[in-house]
Design an enzyme around this catalytic site. Structure first.
Site, short mmCIF file in Angstrom:
data_model
loop_
_atom_site.label_atom_id
_atom_site.label_comp_id
_atom_site.label_asym_id
_atom_site.label_seq_id
_atom_site.Cartn_x
_atom_site.Cartn_y
_atom_site.Cartn_z
N HIS A 1 0.72 -1.11 -0.10
CA HIS A 1 0.05 0.09 -0.11
C HIS A 1 0.82 1.23 -0.08
O HIS A 1 0.80 2.15 -0.90
CB HIS A 1 -0.79 0.09 1.34
CG HIS A 1 -1.92 -1.08 1.32
ND1 HIS A 1 -2.25 -1.82 2.45
CD2 HIS A 1 -3.03 -1.40 0.53
CE1 HIS A 1 -3.29 -2.71 2.11
NE2 HIS A 1 -3.61 -2.31 0.92
N LYS B 1 -18.08 -6.11 8.04
CA LYS B 1 -16.87 -6.70 7.94
C LYS B 1 -16.37 -6.89 9.32
O LYS B 1 -16.86 -6.05 10.21
CB LYS B 1 -15.96 -5.99 7.15
CG LYS B 1 -15.71 -6.54 5.58
CD LYS B 1 -14.50 -5.98 5.12
CE LYS B 1 -14.31 -6.71 3.50
NZ LYS B 1 -13.08 -6.12 2.83
N ARG C 1 -1.96 -5.72 -8.52
CA ARG C 1 -0.74 -6.36 -8.39
C ARG C 1 -0.55 -7.39 -9.24
O ARG C 1 0.32 -7.90 -9.65
CB ARG C 1 -0.98 -7.18 -7.03
CG ARG C 1 -1.02 -6.41 -5.84
CD ARG C 1 -1.35 -6.98 -4.67
NE ARG C 1 -2.66 -7.34 -4.51
CZ ARG C 1 -3.65 -7.80 -3.83
NH1 ARG C 1 -3.16 -7.71 -2.45
NH2 ARG C 1 -5.02 -7.88 -3.89
N SER D 1 -3.00 -7.72 2.67
CA SER D 1 -3.36 -7.55 4.07
C SER D 1 -3.80 -9.04 4.65
O SER D 1 -3.20 -9.42 5.83
CB SER D 1 -4.49 -6.45 4.42
OG SER D 1 -3.94 -5.51 3.87
O1 PNS Z 1 -9.19 -2.73 -0.01
P1 PNS Z 1 -10.58 -3.43 -0.50
O2 PNS Z 1 -11.38 -3.94 0.60
O3 PNS Z 1 -10.33 -4.20 -1.73
O4 PNS Z 1 -11.33 -1.88 -1.20
C1 PNS Z 1 -12.54 -1.98 -1.45
C2 PNS Z 1 -13.13 -0.71 -1.50
C3 PNS Z 1 -13.13 0.09 -0.43
C4 PNS Z 1 -12.52 0.24 -2.62
C5 PNS Z 1 -14.68 -0.89 -2.19
O5 PNS Z 1 -15.20 -1.69 -1.47
C6 PNS Z 1 -15.42 0.30 -2.06
O6 PNS Z 1 -15.25 1.27 -2.79
N1 PNS Z 1 -16.69 0.28 -1.40
C7 PNS Z 1 -17.40 1.69 -1.17
C8 PNS Z 1 -18.91 1.04 -1.44
C9 PNS Z 1 -18.98 1.72 -2.95
O7 PNS Z 1 -18.87 2.88 -3.63
N2 PNS Z 1 -19.34 0.66 -3.93
C10 PNS Z 1 -19.12 0.53 -5.32
C11 PNS Z 1 -18.13 0.35 -5.81
S1 PNS Z 1 -18.00 -0.29 -7.29
#
Ligand code: PNS
Length: 179
Positions: free
Chosen positions: A34, A58, A107, A145
């Site tokens: 990150h 979560k 990645r 993570s």
């Molecule tokens: O590190 P992660 O857990 O893969 O991150 C995922 C994240 C936080 C980027 C994604 O779940 C997100 O943007 N959630 C917010 C809700 C949202 O906007 N959902 C529609 C996105 S397509």
């Protein structure tokens, strides 16, 4: 209008002329992968806002407050980095803070499908916000993570994969059994 059909440019940051990117994620916990992406983001954008998703569904290892503190510590003194939390739609958050770009790390090919889907959905929700994918240093291409937590819990060495403070906090969370 910037000339591209259907794309309107607006928002606080764009009006001010600075480029602000949001780097969203769970960061449970932040890894060197990150940090690598954040550093790359800082080379391209004027400011990077690290936005930690607050997701009551979560069950993270680190609380949101702990995750904020860990990232803040890593970027102490770097005025161009802000650490924040958000809930709800990412694009709404980005508009609220005046960010025109969402940064995501890619990645491996296995990340692509999910990331591409999210990028297109976010574009549909808000065509003013562009997703930019960044590749981490190849040494971090396998770091997540989830794997860091698993390896640490099972006694493996993660010292090259996370900041020192994260390693210390992992030791506190998992107790003496882990390294
Ligand atoms: O590190 P992660 O857990 O893969 O991150 C995922 C994240 C936080 C980027 C994604 O779940 C997100 O943007 N959630 C917010 C809700 C949202 O906007 N959902 C529609 C996105 S397509």
């Amino acid at each position: 209008m910037n000339g591209r059909k259907g794309v309107r440019r607006k928002g606080a940051a764009r009006r001010r002329g600075g480029s602000v990117a949001v780097y969203p994620g769970s960061f449970d916990p932040v890894t060197n992968g990150h940090l690598d992406i954040i550093t790359r983001g800082l080379a391209v954008f004027d400011a990077v806002i690290i936005a930690i998703l607050v997701n009551p569904q979560k069950h993270p290892l680190f609380t949101v407050e702990e995750r904020v503190a860990l990232i803040r510590e890593a970027y102490k003194g770097e005025a161009r980095v802000r650490v924040d939390t958000f809930s709800g739609l990412l694009v709404d958050y980005a508009e609220r803070v005046g960010a025109s770009v969402i940064v995501r790390g890619l990645r491996a090919v296995s990340d692509f499908e999910y990331e591409f889907q999210m990028a297109l959905m976010n574009r549909r929700l808000d065509p003013n916000i562009e997703t930019v994918f960044m590749a981490p240093a190849d040494g971090y291409s396998y770091v997540s993570s989830r794997l860091v937590k698993e390896v640490f819990q099972l006694g493996g060495d993660v010292s090259a994969l996370v900041p020192k403070l994260v390693e210390r906090r992992l030791r506190e969370k998992y107790g003496k059994a882990a390294r």
